[in-house]
Motif scaffolding. Sequence first.
Motif, PDB file in Angstrom:
ATOM      1  N   PRO A   3     -18.235 -14.303  10.220  1.00  0.00           N
ATOM      2  CA  PRO A   3     -19.193 -15.082  11.023  1.00  0.00           C
ATOM      3  C   PRO A   3     -19.342 -16.529  10.582  1.00  0.00           C
ATOM      4  N   LEU A   4     -19.121 -16.792   9.285  1.00  0.00           N
ATOM      5  CA  LEU A   4     -19.257 -18.145   8.764  1.00  0.00           C
ATOM      6  C   LEU A   4     -17.949 -18.558   8.107  1.00  0.00           C
ATOM      7  N   VAL A   5     -17.546 -19.785   8.322  1.00  0.00           N
ATOM      8  CA  VAL A   5     -16.366 -20.314   7.662  1.00  0.00           C
ATOM      9  C   VAL A   5     -16.696 -21.686   7.105  1.00  0.00           C
ATOM     10  N   GLU A   6     -16.617 -21.797   5.759  1.00  0.00           N
ATOM     11  CA  GLU A   6     -16.875 -23.085   5.124  1.00  0.00           C
ATOM     12  C   GLU A   6     -15.576 -23.882   4.995  1.00  0.00           C
ATOM     13  N   SER A   7     -15.716 -25.182   4.993  1.00  0.00           N
ATOM     14  CA  SER A   7     -14.569 -26.066   4.780  1.00  0.00           C
ATOM     15  C   SER A   7     -15.073 -27.369   4.181  1.00  0.00           C
ATOM     16  N   SER A  25     -20.000 -18.561  14.005  1.00  0.00           N
ATOM     17  CA  SER A  25     -19.350 -18.018  15.201  1.00  0.00           C
ATOM     18  C   SER A  25     -20.345 -17.556  16.257  1.00  0.00           C
ATOM     19  N   ARG A  26     -21.619 -17.831  16.057  1.00  0.00           N
ATOM     20  CA  ARG A  26     -22.621 -17.559  17.078  1.00  0.00           C
ATOM     21  C   ARG A  26     -23.607 -18.723  17.099  1.00  0.00           C
ATOM     22  N   SER A  27     -24.409 -18.778  18.122  1.00  0.00           N
ATOM     23  CA  SER A  27     -25.339 -19.888  18.259  1.00  0.00           C
ATOM     24  C   SER A  27     -26.311 -19.944  17.077  1.00  0.00           C
ATOM     25  N   ILE A  69     -28.510 -32.290   4.025  1.00  0.00           N
ATOM     26  CA  ILE A  69     -28.140 -31.155   4.871  1.00  0.00           C
ATOM     27  C   ILE A  69     -28.541 -31.468   6.307  1.00  0.00           C
ATOM     28  N   SER A  70     -27.684 -31.064   7.233  1.00  0.00           N
ATOM     29  CA  SER A  70     -27.977 -31.300   8.638  1.00  0.00           C
ATOM     30  C   SER A  70     -27.356 -30.194   9.474  1.00  0.00           C
ATOM     31  N   LYS A  75     -22.428 -27.769  18.085  1.00  0.00           N
ATOM     32  CA  LYS A  75     -21.187 -27.296  17.476  1.00  0.00           C
ATOM     33  C   LYS A  75     -21.402 -26.060  16.601  1.00  0.00           C
ATOM     34  N   ASN A  76     -22.642 -25.580  16.524  1.00  0.00           N
ATOM     35  CA  ASN A  76     -22.952 -24.420  15.670  1.00  0.00           C
ATOM     36  C   ASN A  76     -22.444 -24.638  14.247  1.00  0.00           C
ATOM     37  N   THR A  77     -22.802 -25.791  13.711  1.00  0.00           N
ATOM     38  CA  THR A  77     -22.302 -26.190  12.404  1.00  0.00           C
ATOM     39  C   THR A  77     -23.444 -26.674  11.517  1.00  0.00           C
ATOM     40  N   VAL A  78     -23.363 -26.318  10.251  1.00  0.00           N
ATOM     41  CA  VAL A  78     -24.292 -26.820   9.241  1.00  0.00           C
ATOM     42  C   VAL A  78     -23.476 -27.652   8.254  1.00  0.00           C
TER      43      VAL A  78
END
Length: 115
Positions: A3-7, A25-27, A69-70, A75-78
């Motif tokens: 569900p989460l992918v860090e880069s 991978s979700r809202s 942090i934002s 884009k469903n991104t942190v």
Amino acid sequence: QVPLVESGGGLVQPGGSLRLSCAVSRSILSALYMGWYRQAPGKQRELVASITGGGSTNYADFVNGRFTISRDNAKNTVVLQMNSLTPGDTAAYYCNVRYTRQTYWGQGTQVTVSS
């Protein structure tokens, strides 16, 4: 599917910057809490920064104004922007996202600060 992918991790010199991204991978509109944690070898995992669903942010004392942090709801991104990095920031960084009934952890991205 994770569900989460860090880069965004990597090797950087002291004083440098890195921008970590966590793609969900979700809202994330309904996410109650999103945070970045880190774990150095031989140490416990610790909170770096967090942001609530309402947009309130919290930072560990060691951040000392260097990180931001934002979230990008579209884009469903942190994102964790890290500046003025020191060797003490070397660790695996993990994204954490919490919903009402589910909590997700990413697999981590390595940050190494060294000259």
